[in-house]
Design an enzyme around this catalytic site. Structure first.
Site, PDB file in Angstrom:
ATOM      1  N   GLN A 228       0.880  -1.162   0.000  1.00 24.46           N
ATOM      2  CA  GLN A 228       0.000   0.000   0.000  1.00 24.46           C
ATOM      3  C   GLN A 228       0.922   1.217   0.000  1.00 24.46           C
ATOM      4  O   GLN A 228       1.608   1.480   0.984  1.00 24.46           O
ATOM      5  CB  GLN A 228      -0.925  -0.034   1.217  1.00 24.46           C
ATOM      6  CG  GLN A 228      -1.881  -1.221   1.142  1.00 24.46           C
ATOM      7  CD  GLN A 228      -2.502  -1.553   2.472  1.00 24.46           C
ATOM      8  OE1 GLN A 228      -1.794  -1.793   3.446  1.00 24.46           O
ATOM      9  NE2 GLN A 228      -3.819  -1.608   2.510  1.00 24.46           N
TER      10      GLN A 228
ATOM     11  N   HIS B 119       6.144   3.947   5.904  1.00 25.27           N
ATOM     12  CA  HIS B 119       7.409   3.243   5.705  1.00 25.27           C
ATOM     13  C   HIS B 119       7.122   2.147   4.675  1.00 25.27           C
ATOM     14  O   HIS B 119       6.211   1.336   4.878  1.00 25.27           O
ATOM     15  CB  HIS B 119       7.842   2.622   7.040  1.00 25.27           C
ATOM     16  CG  HIS B 119       9.215   2.061   7.066  1.00 25.27           C
ATOM     17  ND1 HIS B 119      10.019   2.149   8.168  1.00 25.27           N
ATOM     18  CD2 HIS B 119       9.936   1.379   6.150  1.00 25.27           C
ATOM     19  CE1 HIS B 119      11.177   1.555   7.933  1.00 25.27           C
ATOM     20  NE2 HIS B 119      11.151   1.063   6.699  1.00 25.27           N
TER      21      HIS B 119
ATOM     22  N   HIS C 250       6.656  -1.066   2.917  1.00 23.87           N
ATOM     23  CA  HIS C 250       6.618  -2.445   3.391  1.00 23.87           C
ATOM     24  C   HIS C 250       5.667  -3.259   2.535  1.00 23.87           C
ATOM     25  O   HIS C 250       4.764  -2.726   1.902  1.00 23.87           O
ATOM     26  CB  HIS C 250       6.222  -2.523   4.874  1.00 23.87           C
ATOM     27  CG  HIS C 250       4.880  -1.963   5.197  1.00 23.87           C
ATOM     28  ND1 HIS C 250       4.618  -0.600   5.252  1.00 23.87           N
ATOM     29  CD2 HIS C 250       3.709  -2.575   5.501  1.00 23.87           C
ATOM     30  CE1 HIS C 250       3.354  -0.405   5.571  1.00 23.87           C
ATOM     31  NE2 HIS C 250       2.782  -1.585   5.726  1.00 23.87           N
TER      32      HIS C 250
ATOM     33  N   HIS D  29       3.155  -6.668   2.546  1.00 24.39           N
ATOM     34  CA  HIS D  29       2.422  -7.670   3.316  1.00 24.39           C
ATOM     35  C   HIS D  29       2.501  -8.993   2.568  1.00 24.39           C
ATOM     36  O   HIS D  29       2.298  -9.044   1.362  1.00 24.39           O
ATOM     37  CB  HIS D  29       0.946  -7.292   3.452  1.00 24.39           C
ATOM     38  CG  HIS D  29       0.705  -6.030   4.195  1.00 24.39           C
ATOM     39  ND1 HIS D  29       0.481  -6.005   5.550  1.00 24.39           N
ATOM     40  CD2 HIS D  29       0.654  -4.738   3.787  1.00 24.39           C
ATOM     41  CE1 HIS D  29       0.293  -4.752   5.936  1.00 24.39           C
ATOM     42  NE2 HIS D  29       0.402  -3.966   4.881  1.00 24.39           N
TER      43      HIS D  29
END
Length: 177
Positions: free
Chosen positions: A106, A117, A119, A121
């Site tokens: 996202q 930050h 990242h 999933h």
């Protein structure tokens, strides 16, 4: 922890506690189960659906350097982040005897990013884990919204205890030996 090259980066038995940054939050090294010089993989504080297959398989691959948006990554960071996600996803999928993965990023607040930050999933998936396959995205949005409402994540660790997260991370670390 292990890097892509297989070299141990931290000796957790003798080193003082280390922390990884995840936006404004501190992540204990004991919750990190894999790292390279540019990224790391951590178990999730807020599992997607308690009691569900994703409860213990949901993990996050983060960039070591705090960068808010994907477009701001260097070529090396982009490559390392995705190679780490690929390696971690493969191990987690097999560990949980899943048949697929949902891998999502996202990028920015309007895309649902609540921690500023970069990242990724990673969620192991099995046949029938959601009535409709795309319901996974609604569940992700719901958990992200809950996370955003917390003022101090370090004081609100009620979903899983640090001990539970450390235990899961220790199990995942064995996958990379």
């Amino acid at each position: 922890m292990t890097s892509i090259s297989g070299q141990s980066q931290l000796n957790m038995a003798t080193s003082p506690p280390q922390f990884f940054a995840f936006g404004p939050y501190k992540i204990s090294e004991k919750e990190v189960f894999y790292s390279t010089s540019l990224s790391y993989a951590v178990v999730n504080l807020r599992p997607l659906v308690p009691g569900h297959i994703l409860y213990s398989g949901f993990c996050v691959v983060c960039l070591a350097r705090e960068v808010k948006r994907f477009v701001d990554l260097t070529a090396d960071e982009t490559s390392d982040l995705w190679l780490t996600a690929q390696k971690v996803g493969n191990k987690i999928e097999h560990y949980h005897e899943a048949s697929s993965l949902t891998i999502t990023i996202q990028d920015g607040p309007q895309a649902g990013q609540t921690v500023p930050h970069v990242h990724i999933h990673i969620l192991p998936r099995k046949v029938g884990d959601f009535e409709k396959n795309d319901e996974i995205y609604d569940a992700l949005d719901e958990k992200e919204a809950e996370l955003k409402q917390k003022l101090d994540l370090d004081k609100e660790r009620k979903d899983r205890s640090p001990e539970e997260m450390e235990q899961e991370a220790a199990e995942y670390q064995k996958l990379f030996l």
